[in-house]
Motif scaffolding. Sequence first.
Motif, PDB file in Angstrom:
ATOM      1  N   VAL A 123       6.146   3.570 -11.030  1.00 20.68           N
ATOM      2  CA  VAL A 123       5.447   3.319  -9.770  1.00 20.68           C
ATOM      3  C   VAL A 123       4.989   4.627  -9.139  1.00 20.68           C
ATOM      4  CG1 VAL A 123       5.712   2.473  -7.407  1.00 20.68           C
ATOM      5  CG2 VAL A 123       6.633   1.135  -9.316  1.00 20.68           C
ATOM      6  N   ASN A 124       5.885   5.589  -9.074  1.00 22.93           N
ATOM      7  CA  ASN A 124       5.579   6.830  -8.363  1.00 22.93           C
ATOM      8  C   ASN A 124       4.480   7.644  -9.021  1.00 22.93           C
ATOM      9  OD1 ASN A 124       7.569   6.118  -6.583  1.00 22.93           O
ATOM     10  ND2 ASN A 124       9.078   7.586  -7.320  1.00 22.93           N
ATOM     11  N   LEU A 125       4.515   7.748 -10.332  1.00 24.25           N
ATOM     12  CA  LEU A 125       3.500   8.550 -11.009  1.00 24.25           C
ATOM     13  C   LEU A 125       2.111   7.936 -10.846  1.00 24.25           C
ATOM     14  CD1 LEU A 125       5.968  10.048 -12.035  1.00 24.25           C
ATOM     15  CD2 LEU A 125       4.950  10.085 -14.315  1.00 24.25           C
ATOM     16  N   GLU A 126       2.050   6.620 -10.749  1.00 24.45           N
ATOM     17  CA  GLU A 126       0.766   5.958 -10.524  1.00 24.45           C
ATOM     18  C   GLU A 126       0.257   6.259  -9.110  1.00 24.45           C
ATOM     19  OE1 GLU A 126      -2.450   4.038 -11.995  1.00 24.45           O
ATOM     20  OE2 GLU A 126      -0.605   4.475 -13.116  1.00 24.45           O
ATOM     21  N   ILE A 172      -0.523  10.716   2.714  1.00 20.54           N
ATOM     22  CA  ILE A 172       0.838  10.209   2.766  1.00 20.54           C
ATOM     23  C   ILE A 172       1.069   9.241   1.613  1.00 20.54           C
ATOM     24  CG2 ILE A 172       0.191   8.393   4.411  1.00 20.54           C
ATOM     25  CD1 ILE A 172       3.016   8.681   5.611  1.00 20.54           C
ATOM     26  N   VAL A 173       2.236   9.347   0.993  1.00 19.46           N
ATOM     27  CA  VAL A 173       2.589   8.428  -0.087  1.00 19.46           C
ATOM     28  C   VAL A 173       3.960   7.825   0.196  1.00 19.46           C
ATOM     29  CG1 VAL A 173       1.203   9.474  -1.917  1.00 19.46           C
ATOM     30  CG2 VAL A 173       3.506  10.356  -1.474  1.00 19.46           C
ATOM     31  N   ILE A 192       0.861  -1.189   0.000  1.00 18.50           N
ATOM     32  CA  ILE A 192       0.000   0.000   0.000  1.00 18.50           C
ATOM     33  C   ILE A 192       0.891   1.230   0.000  1.00 18.50           C
ATOM     34  CG2 ILE A 192      -1.757   1.287   1.269  1.00 18.50           C
ATOM     35  CD1 ILE A 192      -2.694  -1.390   2.425  1.00 18.50           C
ATOM     36  N   ARG A 193       0.706   2.095  -0.971  1.00 15.61           N
ATOM     37  CA  ARG A 193       1.590   3.248  -1.124  1.00 15.61           C
ATOM     38  C   ARG A 193       0.886   4.592  -0.940  1.00 15.61           C
ATOM     39  NH1 ARG A 193       6.717   2.278  -2.953  1.00 15.61           N
ATOM     40  NH2 ARG A 193       7.162   0.157  -3.683  1.00 15.61           N
ATOM     41  N   TYR A 194      -0.406   4.556  -0.711  1.00 11.30           N
ATOM     42  CA  TYR A 194      -1.147   5.809  -0.471  1.00 11.30           C
ATOM     43  C   TYR A 194      -2.093   5.606   0.694  1.00 11.30           C
ATOM     44  CZ  TYR A 194      -4.727   9.410  -0.846  1.00 11.30           C
ATOM     45  OH  TYR A 194      -5.604  10.416  -0.548  1.00 11.30           O
ATOM     46  N   ASN A 195      -2.189   6.632   1.529  1.00 11.71           N
ATOM     47  CA  ASN A 195      -3.146   6.552   2.633  1.00 11.71           C
ATOM     48  C   ASN A 195      -3.503   7.964   3.091  1.00 11.71           C
ATOM     49  OD1 ASN A 195      -4.773   5.140   4.509  1.00 11.71           O
ATOM     50  ND2 ASN A 195      -3.240   5.401   6.112  1.00 11.71           N
ATOM     51  N   GLU A 235       6.578  15.921 -10.844  1.00 15.32           N
ATOM     52  CA  GLU A 235       5.164  15.534 -10.726  1.00 15.32           C
ATOM     53  C   GLU A 235       4.606  15.937  -9.363  1.00 15.32           C
ATOM     54  OE1 GLU A 235       1.566  14.049 -12.213  1.00 15.32           O
ATOM     55  OE2 GLU A 235       3.462  14.581 -13.182  1.00 15.32           O
ATOM     56  N   ILE A 236       5.411  15.776  -8.315  1.00 11.35           N
ATOM     57  CA  ILE A 236       4.976  16.218  -6.984  1.00 11.35           C
ATOM     58  C   ILE A 236       4.713  17.718  -7.007  1.00 11.35           C
ATOM     59  CG2 ILE A 236       5.676  16.521  -4.579  1.00 11.35           C
ATOM     60  CD1 ILE A 236       7.336  13.943  -4.890  1.00 11.35           C
ATOM     61  N   LYS A 237       5.622  18.466  -7.607  1.00  7.84           N
ATOM     62  CA  LYS A 237       5.461  19.922  -7.682  1.00  7.84           C
ATOM     63  C   LYS A 237       4.191  20.300  -8.442  1.00  7.84           C
ATOM     64  CE  LYS A 237       7.962  24.107  -9.042  1.00  7.84           C
ATOM     65  NZ  LYS A 237       9.244  24.642  -9.600  1.00  7.84           N
ATOM     66  N   LYS A 238       3.944  19.632  -9.549  1.00  8.59           N
ATOM     67  CA  LYS A 238       2.751  19.897 -10.348  1.00  8.59           C
ATOM     68  C   LYS A 238       1.485  19.643  -9.539  1.00  8.59           C
ATOM     69  CE  LYS A 238       0.275  18.048 -14.362  1.00  8.59           C
ATOM     70  NZ  LYS A 238       0.260  16.957 -15.362  1.00  8.59           N
ATOM     71  N   ILE A 239       1.449  18.524  -8.834  1.00  7.11           N
ATOM     72  CA  ILE A 239       0.270  18.153  -8.059  1.00  7.11           C
ATOM     73  C   ILE A 239       0.061  19.105  -6.885  1.00  7.11           C
ATOM     74  CG2 ILE A 239      -0.647  16.375  -6.497  1.00  7.11           C
ATOM     75  CD1 ILE A 239       0.596  14.310  -8.439  1.00  7.11           C
TER      76      ILE A 239
END
Length: 234
Positions: free
Chosen positions: A48-51, A16-17, A3-6, A81-85
């Motif tokens: 993996v990270n972008l997903e 958290i990712v 699990i990578r997102y919560n 991608e983190i910055k964009k989001i």
Amino acid sequence: MGIRYNKIENKHKREIVLLKSFPCKYGKCSFCNYIEDNSIDENEINRVNLEVLKEITGEYGVLEVINSGSVFELPKQTLAEIKKIVIEKNIKTLYFEIYYGYTKRLNEIRNYFEGIDIRFRMGLETFDNEYRIKGYNKNFTLNENQLIELGKEVYSVCLLICTKGQTKEMIKRDIELGLKYFKGITINIFIDNGTIVKRDNELVKWFVENYSYLINDERVELLIDNKDLGVFEQ
């Protein structure tokens, strides 16, 4: 994949990712098996990270990024991608992990995410220099002046407790000094994980009996289990 997102919905609400990254710069901590999640395949890391990052909603305005190392080990595409989001989702506060060896480079991240409140967490593990080196193989020492300066740069530190070789006095001192020098602390009760560091169950029992009240302290994040944040790699 684990699990990578919560979402953390109690104290300190945030998303958290858990991201993949290049190998940890240090990678020698005797208690750590998280580095098994690292990779040298940049395409795989970004895939993996972008997903995972697609899951972020921005609903709390706070995002924590962990990656089995330091923010400096994330690929440029992942950081972009983190910055964009963060901009798109109107996220105001961003937590990153760093290793002590990167403390002179923190402004690189602050400048890259200009306008965002960047809060760095660092794995200090203990304020006992000798035990940090001999017990955890984390090879740096800190004196009081250095702790004062570190407290200006780093928002919070992680403390690893209840391991064979620690004492009640060491744990008590670690908590006191953590709250003295830093805005926050994360207390991790060690779980046996196949490394040479071992859990001391008597210390766990003593700690739970005497320090469970810390769960209500806004400055403290208490992790009784290493999956308490809801993200983990299998």
